[in-house]
Design an enzyme around this catalytic site. Structure first.
Site, mmCIF file in Angstrom:
data_model
loop_
_atom_site.group_PDB
_atom_site.id
_atom_site.type_symbol
_atom_site.label_atom_id
_atom_site.label_comp_id
_atom_site.label_asym_id
_atom_site.label_seq_id
_atom_site.Cartn_x
_atom_site.Cartn_y
_atom_site.Cartn_z
ATOM 1 N N HIS A 15 0.799 -1.444 0.104
ATOM 2 C CA HIS A 15 -0.436 0.080 0.067
ATOM 3 C C HIS A 15 0.950 1.238 0.142
ATOM 4 O O HIS A 15 1.637 1.209 0.403
ATOM 5 C CB HIS A 15 -0.696 0.095 1.190
ATOM 6 C CG HIS A 15 -1.914 0.763 0.835
ATOM 7 N ND1 HIS A 15 -1.734 2.094 1.581
ATOM 8 C CD2 HIS A 15 -3.081 0.999 0.933
ATOM 9 C CE1 HIS A 15 -2.672 3.188 1.651
ATOM 10 N NE2 HIS A 15 -3.471 2.560 0.623
ATOM 11 N N ASP A 52 -8.111 -5.223 -0.488
ATOM 12 C CA ASP A 52 -8.139 -5.821 -1.691
ATOM 13 C C ASP A 52 -8.166 -6.967 -1.477
ATOM 14 O O ASP A 52 -8.472 -8.273 -2.228
ATOM 15 C CB ASP A 52 -7.508 -4.779 -2.844
ATOM 16 C CG ASP A 52 -8.096 -3.146 -3.107
ATOM 17 O OD1 ASP A 52 -8.582 -3.533 -2.928
ATOM 18 O OD2 ASP A 52 -6.881 -2.715 -2.842
#
Length: 454
Positions: free
Chosen positions: A331, A390
């Site tokens: 991320h 995700d």
């Protein structure tokens, strides 16, 4: 040669001219200190605005100016999202509507305020008269995000006061869109089923007393049925995707477009277009596609050595899509942990028991544990990475039986809350059109008259 072939060949020729003309020497970006993607070399975003809506915390800057990683936190209006989720569970409530209230108005609602606001949202879920027939059924789309964007723009025509920029009117428009996004997505999916998949179409009416997550499950299922746990975990996913700071691409988009003083529908449609992008909102579908591949090639899902060996192949560009990416890992801000992934994983464990998917859930947790170390070993990154939200959201949606073409629309159903807050913030506090600089690196040339061109 037929006309279509001629047109195709002509476009190919023009495309080659475009590609040959546009490359820019990468060294020029460094020479002119360009922050590509509005990021510094260490991945931090360039500061372009101020916000009081949300914060994404994954590190702090020490006295030497270096980034120091810390466990991730997601903050909505000053409140840790973990506390919001915990309180909703404690009171056996759906929490997304409370998050919408908090993001829009900057304070936690009392029970009576929440009840009144939730009732108001519920009363707006039905689309305007003839909207479904004229704007959805008569022009179905193979992609639901495009259908949502079209529905947003079409809403302008059904608004009695679409150009009014008063905050009260913009708030009214935003609340209507927040309420109706789940209906737009569900009906767009039903039209897609009918006209593109050749399947039956089921158009159910939303019920005003139901939460956003309950209504979405009701509208997308043939029999309108769902369990409490199914609605709770979808509600959690909506909470976790409702806002993620002003710097993510779609929230930045709504700031930029709103700063031009355009209408609400144009600004929101632009944000939808951003979220549709494969580098932004479509990541969980890539995770599911990767997991399909892993499940096909790892015979024993309980064998960590076999899982590890195959992840090494993916990381070495020898398997799956050969990009070297293990999707759902890493991320831009979170390094040690993504709090959204942790919360969703813990709730996914409950749903896996209900759905008899515990073996598959264990496969996910094994990959979560192994993948960051494998990528660190293979690529020697300066920073450790963590599993992101995700990775688990697609798994949750698959257990809920939600079709893959609705994964990114679900993201939009949640994020419209944050977008709305950012639009209002830009109108109230921004008040200056975004105008960053681009340096022209093309040489000035002497004009060539038509008769002398070769």
């Amino acid at each position: 040669m037929n006309e279509n072939s001629q047109n195709s060949n002509f476009i190919d020729k023009l495309s080659k001219l475009t590609v040959d003309n546009d490359p820019i020497d990468p060294a020029l970006y460094e020479k002119f200190n360009v922050k590509r993607g509005l990021r510094y070399a260490d991945g931090r975003g360039v500061l372009v605005g101020l916000t009081k809506i949300g914060d994404v915390v994954g590190y702090y800057i020490d006295e030497s100016g270096s980034k120091v990683a810390i466990p991730g936190k997601l903050i909505y209006r000053g409140y840790n999202v973990e506390d919001i989720v915990e309180d909703a569970e404690l009171h056996h409530q759906f929490g997304f509507e409370q998050c919408v209230y908090l993001l829009l108005f900057g304070q936690l609602p009392t029970q009576s305020q929440l009840d009144e606001f939730s009732s108001f949202l519920g009363s707006l879920r039905s689309l305007p008269e003839y909207f479904t027939e004229d704007m959805i059924m008569k022009a179905p789309s193979s992609d639901i995000m495009n259908k949502i964007a079209r529905g947003v723009l079409a809403s302008y025509s059904y608004d009695p006061d679409p150009e009014n920029r008063d905050v009260a009117n913009i708030l009214r428009q935003c609340i209507e869109l927040i309420s109706r996004f789940s209906t737009l997505a569900a009906y767009g999916y039903q039209a897609k089923r009918r006209y593109y998949d050749g399947k039956s179409m089921y158009i159910h009416n939303p019920l005003p007393e139901l939460s956003t997550s309950e209504n979405f499950l009701r509208l997308t299922r043939n029999d309108k049925s769902y369990t409490r746990l199914e609605a709770e975990i979808l509600d959690l996913a909506l909470i976790l995707h409702a806002e993620h700071g002003g710097g993510n691409n779609s929230s930045l988009t709504i700031h930029v477009v709103s700063s031009a003083d355009t209408d609400t529908y144009s600004a929101v449609a632009a944000a939808v277009g951003s979220l549709k992008g494969r580098r932004h909102g479509g990541a969980n579908i890539r995770v599911i596609e990767m997991m399909d591949n892993i499940k096909e090639n790892v015979r024993d899902w309980s064998n960590e050595k076999e899982i590890e060996d195959y992840l090494y192949k993916i990381g070495k560009k020898e398997a799956f899509d050969r990009t070297g990416l293990i999707y759902g890992q890493g991320h831009a801000v979170y390094t040690i942990s993504d709090p959204r992934a942790i919360l969703l994983r813990n709730k996914a464990a409950e749903l896996a028991k209900e759905k008899d998917c515990e073996e598959e859930f264990n496969l996910y947790t094994s990959i979560e544990r192994l993948a960051p170390e494998i990528l660190y070993e293979l690529h020697g990154q300066k920073k450790r990475i963590c599993t992101n939200v995700d990775f688990y959201s697609g798994f949750v949606y698959s257990m809920l039986g939600i079709p893959r073409e609705l994964y990114t629309p679900l993201f939009a159903i949640a994020r419209i809350a944050g977008w709305s807050a950012h639009r209002i913030e830009e109108i109230v506090a921004g008040k200056r059109i975004y105008r960053p600089a681009y340096k022209n690196v093309a040489e000035e040339r002497e004009y060539v008259p038509m008769e002398k061109r070769k």
